[in-house]
Design a protein around this motif. Structure first.
Motif, short mmCIF file in Angstrom:
data_model
loop_
_atom_site.label_atom_id
_atom_site.label_comp_id
_atom_site.label_asym_id
_atom_site.label_seq_id
_atom_site.Cartn_x
_atom_site.Cartn_y
_atom_site.Cartn_z
N LEU A 3 46.93 85.85 -12.78
CA LEU A 3 47.52 86.77 -11.80
C LEU A 3 49.03 86.63 -11.83
CD1 LEU A 3 45.30 86.01 -8.69
CD2 LEU A 3 45.15 88.00 -10.14
N ASP A 4 49.72 87.65 -11.39
CA ASP A 4 51.16 87.53 -11.21
C ASP A 4 51.39 86.89 -9.86
OD1 ASP A 4 51.82 88.75 -13.62
OD2 ASP A 4 51.66 90.75 -12.74
N ALA A 5 51.04 85.63 -9.76
CA ALA A 5 51.11 84.91 -8.49
C ALA A 5 51.71 83.54 -8.76
CB ALA A 5 49.71 84.77 -7.89
N PRO A 6 52.14 82.87 -7.71
CA PRO A 6 52.67 81.52 -7.86
C PRO A 6 51.57 80.55 -8.28
CG PRO A 6 52.83 82.32 -5.59
CD PRO A 6 52.17 83.37 -6.39
N ASP A 7 51.95 79.31 -8.56
CA ASP A 7 50.98 78.27 -8.91
C ASP A 7 50.00 78.05 -7.76
OD1 ASP A 7 52.22 77.87 -11.35
OD2 ASP A 7 53.55 76.32 -10.55
N ILE A 8 48.73 78.16 -8.08
CA ILE A 8 47.69 77.99 -7.07
C ILE A 8 46.66 77.02 -7.61
CG2 ILE A 8 45.87 79.13 -5.74
CD1 ILE A 8 47.57 81.70 -5.94
N ALA A 9 46.44 75.93 -6.89
CA ALA A 9 45.38 74.99 -7.25
C ALA A 9 44.11 75.47 -6.56
CB ALA A 9 45.74 73.59 -6.76
N VAL A 10 42.99 75.36 -7.23
CA VAL A 10 41.71 75.70 -6.62
C VAL A 10 40.92 74.40 -6.50
CG1 VAL A 10 39.55 77.00 -6.84
CG2 VAL A 10 41.71 78.04 -7.54
N MET A 11 40.47 74.12 -5.27
CA MET A 11 39.72 72.89 -5.01
C MET A 11 38.49 73.21 -4.20
SD MET A 11 42.52 69.98 -4.11
CE MET A 11 41.31 68.68 -4.24
N GLU A 12 37.49 72.34 -4.33
CA GLU A 12 36.26 72.45 -3.55
C GLU A 12 36.16 71.21 -2.68
OE1 GLU A 12 32.31 71.31 -2.54
OE2 GLU A 12 33.15 70.48 -4.37
N GLY A 13 35.86 71.43 -1.42
CA GLY A 13 35.66 70.34 -0.48
C GLY A 13 34.38 70.54 0.29
N THR A 14 33.39 69.74 0.02
CA THR A 14 32.10 69.79 0.71
C THR A 14 31.53 71.21 0.74
OG1 THR A 14 33.04 68.05 2.09
CG2 THR A 14 30.87 68.81 2.69
N GLY A 15 31.58 71.87 -0.39
CA GLY A 15 30.96 73.19 -0.51
C GLY A 15 31.87 74.38 -0.25
N ASN A 16 33.09 74.16 0.20
CA ASN A 16 34.04 75.26 0.41
C ASN A 16 35.09 75.22 -0.68
OD1 ASN A 16 33.62 74.42 3.73
ND2 ASN A 16 33.15 76.47 3.02
N ARG A 17 35.44 76.41 -1.21
CA ARG A 17 36.48 76.52 -2.26
C ARG A 17 37.72 77.17 -1.67
NH1 ARG A 17 35.85 76.86 -7.70
NH2 ARG A 17 36.83 78.91 -7.79
N PHE A 18 38.86 76.58 -2.01
CA PHE A 18 40.13 77.05 -1.48
C PHE A 18 41.15 77.19 -2.60
CE2 PHE A 18 38.15 74.27 1.65
CZ PHE A 18 38.04 75.12 2.73
N GLY A 19 42.02 78.19 -2.46
CA GLY A 19 43.25 78.24 -3.22
C GLY A 19 44.29 77.50 -2.39
N SER A 33 47.24 89.70 1.86
CA SER A 33 47.03 90.49 0.63
C SER A 33 46.81 89.57 -0.56
CB SER A 33 48.19 91.44 0.38
OG SER A 33 49.37 90.73 0.09
N LEU A 34 47.50 88.43 -0.60
CA LEU A 34 47.31 87.50 -1.71
C LEU A 34 45.89 86.93 -1.70
CD1 LEU A 34 48.24 85.93 -4.16
CD2 LEU A 34 49.21 84.21 -2.61
N VAL A 35 45.40 86.50 -0.53
CA VAL A 35 44.06 85.92 -0.50
C VAL A 35 43.01 86.97 -0.87
CG1 VAL A 35 43.47 86.23 1.94
CG2 VAL A 35 42.55 84.28 0.70
N ARG A 36 43.18 88.20 -0.44
CA ARG A 36 42.22 89.25 -0.82
C ARG A 36 42.24 89.50 -2.33
NH1 ARG A 36 43.57 91.38 4.47
NH2 ARG A 36 45.25 92.60 3.57
N GLU A 37 43.42 89.45 -2.93
CA GLU A 37 43.53 89.60 -4.39
C GLU A 37 42.84 88.43 -5.10
OE1 GLU A 37 46.91 89.83 -7.89
OE2 GLU A 37 47.52 90.16 -5.81
N LEU A 38 43.07 87.22 -4.61
CA LEU A 38 42.43 86.04 -5.21
C LEU A 38 40.91 86.14 -5.12
CD1 LEU A 38 44.76 83.24 -3.82
CD2 LEU A 38 44.63 84.04 -6.18
N VAL A 39 40.41 86.55 -3.96
CA VAL A 39 38.97 86.65 -3.75
C VAL A 39 38.37 87.74 -4.64
CG1 VAL A 39 37.19 87.27 -2.05
CG2 VAL A 39 38.98 85.63 -1.45
#
Length: 131
Positions: A3-19, A33-39
């Motif tokens: 994506l044309d987005a900044p550096d985003i780490a994706v992690m999972e914690g106890t079943g939930n995934r986050f940017g 708008s960024l989170v909707r694009e990521l999703v």
């Protein structure tokens, strides 16, 4: 994910995934708008965690943006993910520190770091249930 987005780490914690990203990299983009694009590229993503420096009492501040773009005041699994990443900073390694999330100032400490897996202690607030 490209994506044309900044550096985003994706992690999972106890079943939930986050940017997870540093808030200053957001620029003038709206977090919603960024989170909707990521999703749209990763439908398993539960939300976006925006990390910034804290104040004199808290080491970090985390804003939680849900997958639908709404703001959440608290996210225990997201808190643990941010703590795990932040503890790798030499200034925080091996010690407890505090993170502000919504109205909460939370104590965290990484008890075990096994590379991609860890064990994080987080003192969470008492849950409030409203009708």
């Amino acid at each position: 994910m490209s994506l044309d987005a900044p550096d985003i780490a994706v992690m999972e914690g106890t079943g939930n995934r986050f940017g997870i990203m540093v808030r200053s990299q957001l620029g003038d983009r709206s977090p919603a708008s960024l989170v909707r694009e990521l999703v749209s590229h990763d439908p398993e993503l539960d939300g976006l965690l925006l990390v910034s420096r804290g104040d004199s009492e808290k080491d970090l501040r985390v804003d939680v943006i849900n997958a639908d773009g709404s703001v959440a005041g608290m996210c225990g699994n997201g808190l643990r993910c941010v703590a795990f990443l932040a503890a790798r900073d030499p200034g925080r390694a091996g010690r407890s520190f505090r993170i502000r999330m919504g109205d909460h100032a939370l104590a965290v400490r990484v008890l075990k770091d096994e590379g991609t897996r860890g064990l994080v202690y987080a003192r969470l607030p008492e849950p409030r249930v409203s009708p």
